[in-house]
Enzyme design. Structure first.
Site, PDB file in Angstrom:
ATOM      1  N   CYS A   2     -10.908  16.688  49.612  1.00 56.17           N
ATOM      2  CA  CYS A   2     -11.041  18.124  49.870  1.00 56.17           C
ATOM      3  C   CYS A   2     -11.677  18.853  48.679  1.00 56.17           C
ATOM      4  O   CYS A   2     -11.567  18.420  47.537  1.00 56.17           O
ATOM      5  CB  CYS A   2      -9.675  18.745  50.092  1.00 56.17           C
ATOM      6  SG  CYS A   2      -8.702  17.929  51.343  1.00 56.17           S
ATOM      7  N   ARG A  27     -18.276  15.281  48.195  1.00 57.52           N
ATOM      8  CA  ARG A  27     -16.951  14.680  48.038  1.00 57.52           C
ATOM      9  C   ARG A  27     -16.436  14.076  49.329  1.00 57.52           C
ATOM     10  O   ARG A  27     -15.495  13.289  49.316  1.00 57.52           O
ATOM     11  CB  ARG A  27     -15.956  15.736  47.557  1.00 57.52           C
ATOM     12  CG  ARG A  27     -16.248  16.283  46.179  1.00 57.52           C
ATOM     13  CD  ARG A  27     -15.423  17.499  45.901  1.00 57.52           C
ATOM     14  NE  ARG A  27     -14.000  17.188  45.859  1.00 57.52           N
ATOM     15  CZ  ARG A  27     -13.324  17.001  44.731  1.00 57.52           C
ATOM     16  NH1 ARG A  27     -13.918  17.112  43.578  1.00 57.52           N
ATOM     17  NH2 ARG A  27     -12.038  16.720  44.757  1.00 57.52           N
ATOM     18  N   TRP A  76     -10.512  17.153  54.064  1.00 59.99           N
ATOM     19  CA  TRP A  76     -10.531  15.716  54.363  1.00 59.99           C
ATOM     20  C   TRP A  76      -9.168  15.467  55.009  1.00 59.99           C
ATOM     21  O   TRP A  76      -8.142  15.508  54.329  1.00 59.99           O
ATOM     22  CB  TRP A  76     -10.687  14.946  53.054  1.00 59.99           C
ATOM     23  CG  TRP A  76     -10.607  13.473  53.180  1.00 59.99           C
ATOM     24  CD1 TRP A  76      -9.488  12.697  53.048  1.00 59.99           C
ATOM     25  CD2 TRP A  76     -11.691  12.582  53.439  1.00 59.99           C
ATOM     26  NE1 TRP A  76      -9.821  11.380  53.209  1.00 59.99           N
ATOM     27  CE2 TRP A  76     -11.155  11.280  53.447  1.00 59.99           C
ATOM     28  CE3 TRP A  76     -13.051  12.758  53.655  1.00 59.99           C
ATOM     29  CZ2 TRP A  76     -11.939  10.160  53.675  1.00 59.99           C
ATOM     30  CZ3 TRP A  76     -13.826  11.642  53.885  1.00 59.99           C
ATOM     31  CH2 TRP A  76     -13.275  10.357  53.892  1.00 59.99           C
ATOM     32  N   ASN A 102      -5.522  21.393  48.214  1.00 62.53           N
ATOM     33  CA  ASN A 102      -5.876  19.978  48.064  1.00 62.53           C
ATOM     34  C   ASN A 102      -4.605  19.246  47.658  1.00 62.53           C
ATOM     35  O   ASN A 102      -3.868  19.743  46.801  1.00 62.53           O
ATOM     36  CB  ASN A 102      -6.903  19.766  46.948  1.00 62.53           C
ATOM     37  CG  ASN A 102      -8.276  20.235  47.351  1.00 62.53           C
ATOM     38  OD1 ASN A 102      -8.475  20.708  48.465  1.00 62.53           O
ATOM     39  ND2 ASN A 102      -9.222  20.128  46.437  1.00 62.53           N
ATOM     40  N   GLY A 103      -4.392  18.077  48.236  1.00 65.86           N
ATOM     41  CA  GLY A 103      -3.198  17.303  47.891  1.00 65.86           C
ATOM     42  C   GLY A 103      -2.314  17.131  49.103  1.00 65.86           C
ATOM     43  O   GLY A 103      -2.738  17.381  50.242  1.00 65.86           O
ATOM     44  N   GLU A 484     -19.924  -6.117  42.790  1.00 69.74           N
ATOM     45  CA  GLU A 484     -20.497  -4.779  42.885  1.00 69.74           C
ATOM     46  C   GLU A 484     -21.613  -4.736  43.931  1.00 69.74           C
ATOM     47  O   GLU A 484     -21.704  -3.796  44.720  1.00 69.74           O
ATOM     48  CB  GLU A 484     -21.001  -4.327  41.501  1.00 69.74           C
ATOM     49  CG  GLU A 484     -21.650  -2.960  41.456  1.00 69.74           C
ATOM     50  CD  GLU A 484     -20.760  -1.814  41.926  1.00 69.74           C
ATOM     51  OE1 GLU A 484     -19.565  -2.018  42.179  1.00 69.74           O
ATOM     52  OE2 GLU A 484     -21.284  -0.708  42.077  1.00 69.74           O
ATOM     53  N   LYS A 488     -21.542  -2.278  47.175  1.00 65.02           N
ATOM     54  CA  LYS A 488     -22.625  -1.312  47.451  1.00 65.02           C
ATOM     55  C   LYS A 488     -23.128  -1.503  48.878  1.00 65.02           C
ATOM     56  O   LYS A 488     -23.303  -0.549  49.622  1.00 65.02           O
ATOM     57  CB  LYS A 488     -23.813  -1.491  46.489  1.00 65.02           C
ATOM     58  CG  LYS A 488     -23.663  -0.968  45.100  1.00 65.02           C
ATOM     59  CD  LYS A 488     -23.707   0.524  44.960  1.00 65.02           C
ATOM     60  CE  LYS A 488     -22.364   1.161  45.086  1.00 65.02           C
ATOM     61  NZ  LYS A 488     -21.458   1.102  43.995  1.00 65.02           N
ATOM     62  N   GLU A 491     -20.375  -0.601  51.693  1.00 62.05           N
ATOM     63  CA  GLU A 491     -19.938   0.793  51.820  1.00 62.05           C
ATOM     64  C   GLU A 491     -21.007   1.697  52.422  1.00 62.05           C
ATOM     65  O   GLU A 491     -20.690   2.630  53.138  1.00 62.05           O
ATOM     66  CB  GLU A 491     -19.409   1.353  50.501  1.00 62.05           C
ATOM     67  CG  GLU A 491     -20.429   1.543  49.419  1.00 62.05           C
ATOM     68  CD  GLU A 491     -19.835   2.113  48.139  1.00 62.05           C
ATOM     69  OE1 GLU A 491     -18.890   2.896  48.198  1.00 62.05           O
ATOM     70  OE2 GLU A 491     -20.365   1.774  47.059  1.00 62.05           O
ATOM     71  N   HIS A 507     -13.691 -24.346  48.525  1.00 65.49           N
ATOM     72  CA  HIS A 507     -12.243 -24.237  48.761  1.00 65.49           C
ATOM     73  C   HIS A 507     -11.948 -23.399  50.000  1.00 65.49           C
ATOM     74  O   HIS A 507     -10.834 -22.919  50.181  1.00 65.49           O
ATOM     75  CB  HIS A 507     -11.561 -23.665  47.518  1.00 65.49           C
ATOM     76  CG  HIS A 507     -11.723 -24.536  46.315  1.00 65.49           C
ATOM     77  ND1 HIS A 507     -11.088 -25.746  46.189  1.00 65.49           N
ATOM     78  CD2 HIS A 507     -12.504 -24.419  45.213  1.00 65.49           C
ATOM     79  CE1 HIS A 507     -11.444 -26.331  45.053  1.00 65.49           C
ATOM     80  NE2 HIS A 507     -12.320 -25.532  44.444  1.00 65.49           N
ATOM     81  N   LYS A 607     -15.884  10.906  47.580  1.00 66.93           N
ATOM     82  CA  LYS A 607     -16.363  10.668  46.227  1.00 66.93           C
ATOM     83  C   LYS A 607     -15.221  10.530  45.224  1.00 66.93           C
ATOM     84  O   LYS A 607     -15.228   9.662  44.382  1.00 66.93           O
ATOM     85  CB  LYS A 607     -17.298  11.815  45.815  1.00 66.93           C
ATOM     86  CG  LYS A 607     -17.933  11.638  44.450  1.00 66.93           C
ATOM     87  CD  LYS A 607     -18.838  10.419  44.409  1.00 66.93           C
ATOM     88  CE  LYS A 607     -19.427  10.154  43.050  1.00 66.93           C
ATOM     89  NZ  LYS A 607     -20.005   8.808  42.978  1.00 66.93           N
TER      90      LYS A 607
END
Ligand code: F6R
Length: 612
Positions: A2, A27, A76, A102-103, A484, A488, A491, A507, A607
């Protein structure tokens, strides 16, 4: 997650709120809304599900909502689905109070039951509406807006950054914070609140970061800050030196591409001030050689890509410092009863400096007596403020959800730190020290060269974008690089992708390799190149379609076995992932582009992850 913006001044508030919210869009959010208090003391609310543009169109770009004080929010969804009713601001039943939040209010059910028993009718499924209704309840009881806010804060539990307005006080915004980012912006005849400095860039650079438990009262002329005991306090102001243009696309199709391209410059800013006369200088680290020798255990704690930086760091710091280094996901660290005491150094890595899991891990580490050094991008963020030492990465604002330039600068700073510590401990030879410093000096230019040769990547992305599963394989630092590269890709393109240490293939994973499976084989770690090649042969003989990444010096060898090869310049081995990551970022970007994905705002992702 948010976003919060608030404005009190002489201009019309709605266009400023919409503009501020648009700067927080990166965000991630699923609905947006604003509340403006009219001159006549009436709270006008507009909100809607979906993109901010929908809200803006609904209110004529802000023209239809008149008033010079207001609060705005991008939501959000956590409690209740994303829809118009659940989006913020929330009004109290008597429409006197408007709240953005927010929260998460953890005890909202109990308070809601109490208020329902008192005759309050709720319209949304959110925890935030409870704050608006409770505030109105206390306000009606005591008739004092500030006092009512204090009562609310004593009653609610959980995390919050709150923006609150009262129709009876059309000249005041009250804001409060606990475990959620919030800052105050000081303007000329106008003042602001925001969850993120980016929202305020065009309006003011003069900010104060709020701490947990603090409350602020904003009027047009002043901001008064109170501590948890409601005593007035003075706080240090910070200056935001980010350029407005740094948070704008500037002709690029996507922020992610722009930020990939900004990496050479970002690396220069992160590296150059810390290299003087061939030596690494960290003016910002207060840990002495004596204290470092006293450290028995080192943890690196982070989430997501920052954790992947930590993975590279484990290999490099252990190699350079000859001390054992544990890398821990922040979300696991704090629940794992970690072996932390005053002989432990915890290195925390975070772009935003606000990731809740990382923040909680930091606090856990500190409560156990550890010394905390953080590597952070956002200046003045919560993690930076609570650490014993902070190394800023100076990457500038990163807007795309998928991190690129922040990853690269974190990695450069962590490698520099490892070398700096190794020098303090006397565990690195003069030759190796000098070779790495030389590599660091050349790194920004080498990244530039790598970026300049990206046509092959576009070509490979065009031929591979239809795959629905990809495996990244590599050994040692190439394995960490694969983690990484894989993140990338998955996502932003939504292709299933996994990274494996090549030695682990037999294995279990190799059973998934069949005719046509795409395997991205990483062979940039020279010391294990031959072993990496045997794994390439292994997957090829089971039908895998291999795309390889290697260095100039190993190109010819790789091309004997693999047709499609991406190449990066050679550097010192500890720095090689800093170059290897660039083609992987671009590959993910172009694949996502071919698949028509929303690259800067991938589905379900935010974000800055400020919830657990
Ligand atoms: C991936 C990505 C995330 C973040 C993670 C930690 O591209 O950006 O995995 O790395 O959410 O965020 P920070 O570094 O802000 O703590």
């Amino acid at each position: 997650m948010c976003g919060i913006v608030g404005y009190i001044g002489k201009e019309q508030a709605a266009p400023i709120l919409l503009d501020g919210l648009s700067r927080l869009e990166y965000r991630g959010y699923d609905s947006a809304g604003i509340a403006v208090c009219t001159a006549g003391g009436f709270l006008q609310v507009a909100k809607s599900k979906g993109r901010l543009q929908v809200l803006s169109d609904k209110i004529g770009g802000g023209e239809d909502v008149r008033g010079t004080i207001g609060i705005g929010h991008t939501r959000w969804a956590t409690h209740g689905e994303p829809n118009d009713v659940n989006s913020h601001p929330h009004l109290s039943q008597d429409e006197k109070i408007a709240v953005i939040h927010n929260g998460i209010i953890e005890n909202y059910v109990e308070i809601k039951e109490f208020l329902i028993a008192e005759g309050v009718r709720f319209v949304s499924e959110t925890d935030t509406e409870v704050v608006a209704q409770l505030l109105a309840f206390y306000y009606n009881e005591c008739g004092d807006f500030f006092e009512a806010v204090g009562r609310v804060l004593r009653r609610i539990e959980g995390a919050y950054a709150l923006g609150m307005m009262c129709a009876d006080h059309p000249d005041m915004i009250i804001t409060a914070r606990k475990d959620a980012p919030l800052l105050l912006g000081f303007g000329d005849g106008a003042n602001y609140i925001a969850s993120d400095a980016t929202a305020l860039l065009p309006y003011t650079r003069d900010v104060v970061y709020m701490e947990d438990g603090e409350i602020a009262v904003l009027t047009r002329e002043s901001i008064t800050i109170y501590n948890a005991m409601q005593q007035v306090i003075e706080k240090e102001h910070s200056h935001i030196d980010w350029e407005v243009s740094a948070a704008e696309k500037g002709g690029y199709a996507h922020f992610m591409f722009k930020e990939i391209m900004e990496q050479p410059e970002a690396l220069r800013k992160a590296i150059s001030p810390r290299l003087r006369g061939g030596r690494i200088v960290f003016d910002d680290v207060s840990l002495t050689a004596r204290q470092l020798r006293h450290i028995e255990r080192i943890y690196i704690v982070a989430c997501g890509s920052s954790y992947h930086v930590g993975m590279v760091g484990k290999y490099n710091l252990e190699r350079l410092m000859r001390k054992s280094v544990e890398v821990c996901l922040a979300s696991e660290f704090r629940y794992s009863d970690p072996l932390v005491d005053d002989k432990t150094l915890v290195i925390v890595i975070s772009q935003s400096g606000e990731t809740l899991d990382t923040m909680a891990a930091l606090r856990e580490a500190k409560s156990l007596g550890a010394r905390v050094l953080s590597i952070v991008n956002v200046v003045g963020s919560s993690i930076a403020r609570e650490s014993d030492d902070v190394l800023y990465t100076y990457a500038g604002p990163e807007i795309a959800v998928a991190t690129t330039k922040a990853y690269s600068t974190q990695l450069a700073v962590l490698n520099m730190l490892g070398l700096y510590f190794a020098d303090m401990l006397g565990s690195v030879s003069k030759e190796e020290y000098e070779a790495i410093v030389k590599g660091l000096e050349a790194l920004p230019t080498q990244v530039e060269e790598t970026l300049a040769s990206c046509e092959d990547i576009q070509k490979f992305a065009a031929s591979y974008f239809n795959h629905d599963s990809v495996f990244f394989i590599g050994r040692n630092l190439d394995y960490t690089l694969g983690l990484e590269g894989s993140l990338k890709l998955k996502e932003i393109s939504y292709i299933h992708s996994e990274a494996y240490a090549s030695g682990e293939l037999k294995h279990g994973t190799i059973s998934l390799i069949e005719q046509g499976t795409l395997v991205i084989a990483l062979g940039t770690y020279g010391a294990l190149f031959d072993k990496a090649m045997s794994n390439v042969v292994e997957v090829k003989s089971r039908g895998a379609d291999v795309l390889a990444l290697t260095t100039q010096s190993h190109r010819a060898e790789m091309e004997k076995t693999v047709e499609n090869v991406l190449v990066v310049p050679d550097t010192h081995p500890v720095l090689q992932p800093s170059l290897g990551v660039v083609p992987l970022q671009l590959f993910a970007y172009y694949v996502a582009l071919h698949r028509g994905c929303d690259i800067d705002k991938p589905r379900n992702l935010a974000k800055s992850v400020t919830v657990e």
